[in-house]
Design an enzyme around this catalytic site. Structure first.
Site, PDB file in Angstrom:
ATOM      1  CB  CYS A   1     -16.476   6.604   1.900  1.00 34.60           C
ATOM      2  SG  CYS A   1     -17.173   6.378   3.547  1.00 34.60           S
TER       3      CYS A   1
ATOM      4  CG  ASP B   1     -20.557  13.434   6.151  1.00 37.10           C
ATOM      5  OD1 ASP B   1     -19.484  13.916   6.579  1.00 37.10           O
ATOM      6  OD2 ASP B   1     -20.692  12.610   5.317  1.00 37.10           O
TER       7      ASP B   1
ATOM      8  CG  HIS C   1     -18.581  10.222   6.543  1.00 39.81           C
ATOM      9  ND1 HIS C   1     -18.793  10.605   5.171  1.00 39.81           N
ATOM     10  CD2 HIS C   1     -17.444   9.431   6.387  1.00 39.81           C
ATOM     11  CE1 HIS C   1     -18.082   9.953   4.335  1.00 39.81           C
ATOM     12  NE2 HIS C   1     -17.349   9.107   5.079  1.00 39.81           N
TER      13      HIS C   1
END
Length: 299
Positions: A172, A235, A268
């Site tokens: 991330c 994502d 994600h």
């Protein structure tokens, strides 16, 4: 628990996260003792890696700004020297997921070091999401690069560390840092970036875009080591057009050893085994690719 679908946390139109599933979390020692409650799935069954056969420790060392930077270290027992992997956390800092990743790397023969980039302000691991975002926003590029430089310097002083063989991996927020670090430090031999932003988000103001610079698309020419990017097709925080922009930047720069792999339908956070976004098959495949790259470049 709703998924955490963006690298730096939710935006106004995302579902609010709750604090369900707090039973395993708590404060203790230098770092938050459990999994970050702001993203912990109510029914999570995270991967757990025992420390048998390993040496683990909470350490600290001076950063360039004089701050005493805490870090978690996991390495194989014995004299080594072991190749080093700098582990760059998500927005939640050095919580149990990141510590477990370090132990997984140690089981594979690496000395894994996870610096606590955010604790100059506060430890974000146990905070509500709004506060997490404030804490993370305070960690600017020069501070983060300075913390990585301090980590590399400290590792070079440890007899068990082979500081001539260094990798970096991050998730991330940390995925973006992997690209930046591989462009900044000649000491880094390989990087694996898990779904870090590659360019400013479409909603970014000019000020926000400037604050996040340099973006990975801006530093492709400067990469000093191969970087493998592992991204999810679904994502919502990292549009596929930014992935294609990064691929084009790598091609223009002649960075033939770097690439981005995109997992179909993966959201994600697909490696984050404590979240609803976890996709075991994609996480396992990505981890195998990470180990293959590090085996080739660090051993």
């Amino acid at each position: 628990m709703p998924d955490l679908i963006r690298p730096e946390g939710p935006e106004a139109d995302d579902i609010r996260l709750s604090r369900r599933g707090l039973a395993t979390a708590g404060l203790g020692g230098l770092f938050f003792s459990g999994y970050a409650p702001a993203a912990l799935a109510a029914q999570a069954s995270p991967v757990t890696t025992p420390a048998d056969g390993l040496e683990t420790a909470n350490v600290s060392y001076p950063a360039p700004d004089g701050f005493d930077l805490p870090a978690y270290v996991a390495r194989p027992a014995g004299d080594g020297p072991f190749p080093v992997v700098v582990v760059v956390s998500e927005i939640f800092g050095v919580h149990e997921y990141i510590r477990d990743v370090c132990r997984r790397l140690a089981k594979a023969g690496y000395a894994a070091i996870a610096p606590a980039f955010f604790v100059r302000v506060a430890d974000p691991a146990g905070a509500e999401m709004a506060r997490v975002q404030q804490i993370v926003a305070a960690a600017g590029y020069e501070q983060v690069m300075g913390d990585i430089a301090a980590t590399l310097d400290w590792a070079s002083q440890q007899l068990w560390a082979n500081a001539d063989k260094v990798g970096v991996t991050g998730w991330c927020w940390g995925g973006k840092v992997v690209w930046q670090a591989a462009a900044r430090f000649a000491a880094i031999d390989a990087g694996v970036a898990w779904y870090g932003r590659l360019a400013p988000p479409p909603t970014a103001t000019p000020e926000q875009a400037a604050a996040g610079a340099p973006w990975p698309v801006d530093v492709a020419d400067d990469l000093k080591a191969p970087v493998l990017g592992l991204y999810g097709e679904a994502d919502r925080g990292i549009p596929l057009d930014t992935v294609e922009a990064m691929r084009s930047a790598l091609q223009r720069a002649g960075q033939t050893e770097s690439r981005i792999d995109v997992y179909p339908a993966a959201p994600h956070g697909f490696h984050a085994d404590y979240r609803d976004s976890y996709r075991p098959a994609d996480a396992t495949d990505g981890w195998a690719k990470l180990l293959a790259l590090f085996e080739a470049r660090l051993k």
